[in-house]
Motif scaffolding. Sequence first.
Motif, PDB file in Angstrom:
ATOM      1  N   LEU A  98     -46.640   3.570  23.167  1.00  0.00           N
ATOM      2  CA  LEU A  98     -47.844   4.191  23.734  1.00  0.00           C
ATOM      3  C   LEU A  98     -47.745   5.708  23.652  1.00  0.00           C
ATOM      4  CD1 LEU A  98     -48.430   1.946  26.882  1.00  0.00           C
ATOM      5  CD2 LEU A  98     -49.885   2.078  24.849  1.00  0.00           C
ATOM      6  N   ARG A  99     -46.574   6.244  23.972  1.00  0.00           N
ATOM      7  CA  ARG A  99     -46.404   7.706  23.924  1.00  0.00           C
ATOM      8  C   ARG A  99     -46.442   8.243  22.497  1.00  0.00           C
ATOM      9  NH1 ARG A  99     -42.894   6.426  28.173  1.00  0.00           N
ATOM     10  NH2 ARG A  99     -41.029   6.441  26.868  1.00  0.00           N
ATOM     11  N   SER A 100     -46.146   7.374  21.534  1.00  0.00           N
ATOM     12  CA  SER A 100     -46.197   7.815  20.141  1.00  0.00           C
ATOM     13  C   SER A 100     -47.597   7.701  19.551  1.00  0.00           C
ATOM     14  CB  SER A 100     -45.219   6.988  19.291  1.00  0.00           C
ATOM     15  OG  SER A 100     -45.660   5.650  19.153  1.00  0.00           O
ATOM     16  N   GLY A 101     -48.568   7.233  20.384  1.00  0.00           N
ATOM     17  CA  GLY A 101     -49.958   7.165  19.935  1.00  0.00           C
ATOM     18  C   GLY A 101     -50.457   5.794  19.560  1.00  0.00           C
ATOM     19  N   ALA A 102     -49.637   4.758  19.719  1.00  0.00           N
ATOM     20  CA  ALA A 102     -50.073   3.402  19.379  1.00  0.00           C
ATOM     21  C   ALA A 102     -51.092   2.902  20.404  1.00  0.00           C
ATOM     22  CB  ALA A 102     -48.880   2.466  19.328  1.00  0.00           C
ATOM     23  N   PRO A 103     -52.129   2.180  19.965  1.00  0.00           N
ATOM     24  CA  PRO A 103     -53.071   1.588  20.909  1.00  0.00           C
ATOM     25  C   PRO A 103     -52.350   0.582  21.810  1.00  0.00           C
ATOM     26  CG  PRO A 103     -53.912   1.505  18.651  1.00  0.00           C
ATOM     27  CD  PRO A 103     -52.474   1.893  18.567  1.00  0.00           C
ATOM     28  N   PRO A 104     -52.849   0.356  23.025  1.00  0.00           N
ATOM     29  CA  PRO A 104     -52.183  -0.573  23.944  1.00  0.00           C
ATOM     30  C   PRO A 104     -51.950  -1.958  23.353  1.00  0.00           C
ATOM     31  CG  PRO A 104     -53.842   0.700  25.108  1.00  0.00           C
ATOM     32  CD  PRO A 104     -54.002   1.025  23.657  1.00  0.00           C
ATOM     33  N   GLU A 105     -52.952  -2.483  22.621  1.00  0.00           N
ATOM     34  CA  GLU A 105     -52.811  -3.821  22.050  1.00  0.00           C
ATOM     35  C   GLU A 105     -51.686  -3.859  21.031  1.00  0.00           C
ATOM     36  OE1 GLU A 105     -55.542  -2.016  22.025  1.00  0.00           O
ATOM     37  OE2 GLU A 105     -56.892  -3.004  23.441  1.00  0.00           O
ATOM     38  N   LEU A 106     -51.588  -2.818  20.203  1.00  0.00           N
ATOM     39  CA  LEU A 106     -50.529  -2.760  19.201  1.00  0.00           C
ATOM     40  C   LEU A 106     -49.173  -2.606  19.860  1.00  0.00           C
ATOM     41  CD1 LEU A 106     -49.532  -2.582  16.293  1.00  0.00           C
ATOM     42  CD2 LEU A 106     -50.010  -0.126  16.344  1.00  0.00           C
ATOM     43  N   ALA A 107     -49.093  -1.757  20.876  1.00  0.00           N
ATOM     44  CA  ALA A 107     -47.824  -1.547  21.576  1.00  0.00           C
ATOM     45  C   ALA A 107     -47.327  -2.850  22.190  1.00  0.00           C
ATOM     46  CB  ALA A 107     -47.991  -0.478  22.657  1.00  0.00           C
ATOM     47  N   GLU A 108     -48.244  -3.591  22.797  1.00  0.00           N
ATOM     48  CA  GLU A 108     -47.879  -4.876  23.404  1.00  0.00           C
ATOM     49  C   GLU A 108     -47.424  -5.868  22.340  1.00  0.00           C
ATOM     50  OE1 GLU A 108     -47.262  -7.612  26.426  1.00  0.00           O
ATOM     51  OE2 GLU A 108     -47.942  -5.538  26.694  1.00  0.00           O
ATOM     52  N   GLU A 109     -48.153  -5.918  21.237  1.00  0.00           N
ATOM     53  CA  GLU A 109     -47.827  -6.863  20.165  1.00  0.00           C
ATOM     54  C   GLU A 109     -46.460  -6.550  19.558  1.00  0.00           C
ATOM     55  OE1 GLU A 109     -49.648  -8.565  15.919  1.00  0.00           O
ATOM     56  OE2 GLU A 109     -50.715  -6.988  17.033  1.00  0.00           O
ATOM     57  N   VAL A 110     -46.215  -5.271  19.275  1.00  0.00           N
ATOM     58  CA  VAL A 110     -44.933  -4.886  18.671  1.00  0.00           C
ATOM     59  C   VAL A 110     -43.782  -5.188  19.629  1.00  0.00           C
ATOM     60  CG1 VAL A 110     -43.529  -2.954  17.859  1.00  0.00           C
ATOM     61  CG2 VAL A 110     -45.919  -3.140  17.158  1.00  0.00           C
ATOM     62  N   ALA A 111     -43.958  -4.863  20.905  1.00  0.00           N
ATOM     63  CA  ALA A 111     -42.895  -5.104  21.883  1.00  0.00           C
ATOM     64  C   ALA A 111     -42.561  -6.589  21.963  1.00  0.00           C
ATOM     65  CB  ALA A 111     -43.308  -4.578  23.251  1.00  0.00           C
ATOM     66  N   GLN A 112     -43.581  -7.436  22.036  1.00  0.00           N
ATOM     67  CA  GLN A 112     -43.338  -8.866  22.164  1.00  0.00           C
ATOM     68  C   GLN A 112     -42.734  -9.452  20.892  1.00  0.00           C
ATOM     69  OE1 GLN A 112     -46.628 -11.128  23.663  1.00  0.00           O
ATOM     70  NE2 GLN A 112     -46.858  -9.874  25.496  1.00  0.00           N
TER      71      GLN A 112
END
Length: 202
Positions: A58-72
């Motif tokens: 998120l801090r690097s500029g990723a949208p919330p949906e992408l950040a959640e998807e990548v983390a999972q």
Amino acid sequence: MVAALALTRTEMAGAHGGRVVALFDPNALIDAIARSGDRDAFAKLFDHFAPRLKGLLLRSGAPPELAEEVAQETMLTVWRKASLFDPAKASAATWIASIARNRRIDIARRDTRLRLSQVYEILDEDEPERPDDLLYGAERDALVRSAVSELSVDQLRVVELAFLQGCSHQEVASRLSIPLGTVKSRLRLAMAHLRGRLEDLR
């Protein structure tokens, strides 16, 4: 990213008589997952790293949906490939950060290819129907996907911003924090490649 993910001892340890007793050992947790599919170990690893990965993205500029998807997806990869982790080659935080970086690149590449394919579909909407439309469409889509797949990640990104999001070259340079000349060079190479590979569509 690695430094932020590696904040384990100071957050998860207690000091006793001047000694620091680690309560969170990611290496041991990954080993437990690899050896026996230990779900409790995975839950602890997930609870520690998934929120950190999402926050960093998120801090690097990723949208919330992408950040959640990548983390999972990163943590699912850790579960599936725990046996490949070698603590002699990298720390757990470094290994997990590397997986996250690769997943983000893969997802960005996949989404960009999808959007590029949709552009060709939009361009074809006003063409008259032909008896061989289905065959032509399948051949066209396969050719487009093949041509786009050969672009580098950097080229895909500038093409997406310039042609799909309508950014000017200067805006692309600002968004990606790269020189204007680099933007023009990547676009020139990408479009030359696509024009050559898609010549049969004209």
